[in-house]
Design a protein around this motif. Structure first.
Motif, PDB file in Angstrom:
ATOM      1  N   LEU A 157       6.376  13.217   2.145  1.00 30.32           N
ATOM      2  CA  LEU A 157       7.035  11.968   1.785  1.00 30.32           C
ATOM      3  C   LEU A 157       5.961  11.031   1.255  1.00 30.32           C
ATOM      4  CD1 LEU A 157       9.779  10.430   1.841  1.00 30.32           C
ATOM      5  CD2 LEU A 157       8.988   9.394   3.992  1.00 30.32           C
ATOM      6  N   GLN A 158       5.995  10.794  -0.033  1.00 31.88           N
ATOM      7  CA  GLN A 158       5.085   9.838  -0.650  1.00 31.88           C
ATOM      8  C   GLN A 158       5.730   8.460  -0.577  1.00 31.88           C
ATOM      9  OE1 GLN A 158       1.932  10.238  -1.981  1.00 31.88           O
ATOM     10  NE2 GLN A 158       1.942   8.001  -2.180  1.00 31.88           N
ATOM     11  N   MET A 159       5.030   7.527   0.057  1.00 26.84           N
ATOM     12  CA  MET A 159       5.576   6.196   0.272  1.00 26.84           C
ATOM     13  C   MET A 159       4.704   5.180  -0.453  1.00 26.84           C
ATOM     14  SD  MET A 159       6.596   6.430   4.309  1.00 26.84           S
ATOM     15  CE  MET A 159       4.888   6.491   4.852  1.00 26.84           C
ATOM     16  N   VAL A 214       8.458   4.778  13.578  1.00 23.48           N
ATOM     17  CA  VAL A 214       8.031   6.163  13.811  1.00 23.48           C
ATOM     18  C   VAL A 214       8.834   7.043  12.857  1.00 23.48           C
ATOM     19  CG1 VAL A 214       7.832   8.057  15.439  1.00 23.48           C
ATOM     20  CG2 VAL A 214       7.458   5.707  16.212  1.00 23.48           C
ATOM     21  N   TYR A 215       8.147   7.856  12.096  1.00 22.16           N
ATOM     22  CA  TYR A 215       8.785   8.728  11.109  1.00 22.16           C
ATOM     23  C   TYR A 215       8.835  10.156  11.661  1.00 22.16           C
ATOM     24  CZ  TYR A 215       8.805   5.088   7.592  1.00 22.16           C
ATOM     25  OH  TYR A 215       9.067   3.925   6.901  1.00 22.16           O
ATOM     26  N   TYR A 216      10.027  10.743  11.561  1.00 23.02           N
ATOM     27  CA  TYR A 216      10.271  12.068  12.102  1.00 23.02           C
ATOM     28  C   TYR A 216      10.657  13.048  10.999  1.00 23.02           C
ATOM     29  CZ  TYR A 216      10.638   9.699  16.621  1.00 23.02           C
ATOM     30  OH  TYR A 216      10.398   8.946  17.753  1.00 23.02           O
ATOM     31  N   CYS A 217      10.106  14.222  11.077  1.00 20.27           N
ATOM     32  CA  CYS A 217      10.481  15.319  10.197  1.00 20.27           C
ATOM     33  C   CYS A 217      11.662  16.064  10.822  1.00 20.27           C
ATOM     34  CB  CYS A 217       9.286  16.250  10.041  1.00 20.27           C
ATOM     35  SG  CYS A 217       9.563  17.710   9.017  1.00 20.27           S
ATOM     36  N   GLY A 273       0.800  -1.214   0.000  1.00 16.17           N
ATOM     37  CA  GLY A 273       0.000   0.000   0.000  1.00 16.17           C
ATOM     38  C   GLY A 273       0.836   1.269   0.000  1.00 16.17           C
ATOM     39  N   SER A 274       0.138   2.390   0.096  1.00 13.57           N
ATOM     40  CA  SER A 274       0.785   3.705   0.037  1.00 13.57           C
ATOM     41  C   SER A 274       0.317   4.582   1.186  1.00 13.57           C
ATOM     42  CB  SER A 274       0.468   4.399  -1.283  1.00 13.57           C
ATOM     43  OG  SER A 274       0.954   3.667  -2.387  1.00 13.57           O
ATOM     44  N   LEU A 275       1.194   5.481   1.578  1.00 16.65           N
ATOM     45  CA  LEU A 275       0.874   6.534   2.535  1.00 16.65           C
ATOM     46  C   LEU A 275       1.609   7.790   2.115  1.00 16.65           C
ATOM     47  CD1 LEU A 275       1.104   4.959   6.125  1.00 16.65           C
ATOM     48  CD2 LEU A 275      -0.955   5.835   5.014  1.00 16.65           C
ATOM     49  N   ARG A 276       1.053   8.909   2.497  1.00 19.23           N
ATOM     50  CA  ARG A 276       1.723  10.190   2.259  1.00 19.23           C
ATOM     51  C   ARG A 276       1.859  10.915   3.584  1.00 19.23           C
ATOM     52  NH1 ARG A 276       2.842  13.299  -2.182  1.00 19.23           N
ATOM     53  NH2 ARG A 276       3.009  15.571  -1.862  1.00 19.23           N
ATOM     54  N   LEU A 277       3.087  11.164   3.985  1.00 19.59           N
ATOM     55  CA  LEU A 277       3.362  11.926   5.196  1.00 19.59           C
ATOM     56  C   LEU A 277       3.577  13.393   4.840  1.00 19.59           C
ATOM     57  CD1 LEU A 277       5.917   9.579   7.019  1.00 19.59           C
ATOM     58  CD2 LEU A 277       3.413   9.517   7.062  1.00 19.59           C
ATOM     59  N   SER A 278       3.130  14.256   5.725  1.00 17.17           N
ATOM     60  CA  SER A 278       3.355  15.689   5.550  1.00 17.17           C
ATOM     61  C   SER A 278       3.922  16.271   6.830  1.00 17.17           C
ATOM     62  CB  SER A 278       2.048  16.399   5.191  1.00 17.17           C
ATOM     63  OG  SER A 278       1.591  16.012   3.923  1.00 17.17           O
TER      64      SER A 278
END
Length: 115
Positions: free
Chosen positions: A80-82, A92-95, A16-21
């Motif tokens: 970040l388009q994943m 855990v994703y960090y900016c 699948g896909s996710l988009r982080l902002s």
């Protein structure tokens, strides 16, 4: 006061896909290199992708061809388009923002890839 606020994490199935902002405030956004890091349980934080103030991108080998980082200086955001997500992408994703020795971190957003 500097703030980096991430959004877009969640639970997704493999493939699948996710988009982080990440929305930044309190900094001159266009001056800063921006990056996404991740930390899985029991592992060190690692760089996923980065983009310089001029738009040059860099990716970890593990995400090349699947993830895309982009920035919008008018909106003070980095995304970040994943795509083609794998269970190993769970973390855990960090900016992060960086200008010379000045660096700031967001609070993180959880990404879980599981069926």
């Amino acid at each position: 006061q500097v703030q980096l606020v991430e959004s877009g994490g969640g639970l997704v199935q493999p493939g699948g896909s996710l988009r982080l902002s990440c929305a930044a405030s309190g900094i001159i956004f266009s001056n800063y290199a921006m990056g996404w890091y991740r930390q899985a349980p029991g592992k060190q934080r690692e760089l996923v992708a980065s983009i310089t103030s001029s738009g040059t991108t860099n990716y970890a080998d593990s995400v090349k061809g699947r993830f895309t980082i982009s920035r919008d200086n008018a909106k003070n955001t980095v995304s970040l388009q994943m795509n083609s997500l794998k269970p190993d992408d769970t973390a855990v994703y960090y900016c992060n923002s960086r200008w010379s020795i000045i660096t700031y971190w967001g609070q993180g957003t959880q990404v879980t890839v599981s069926s």
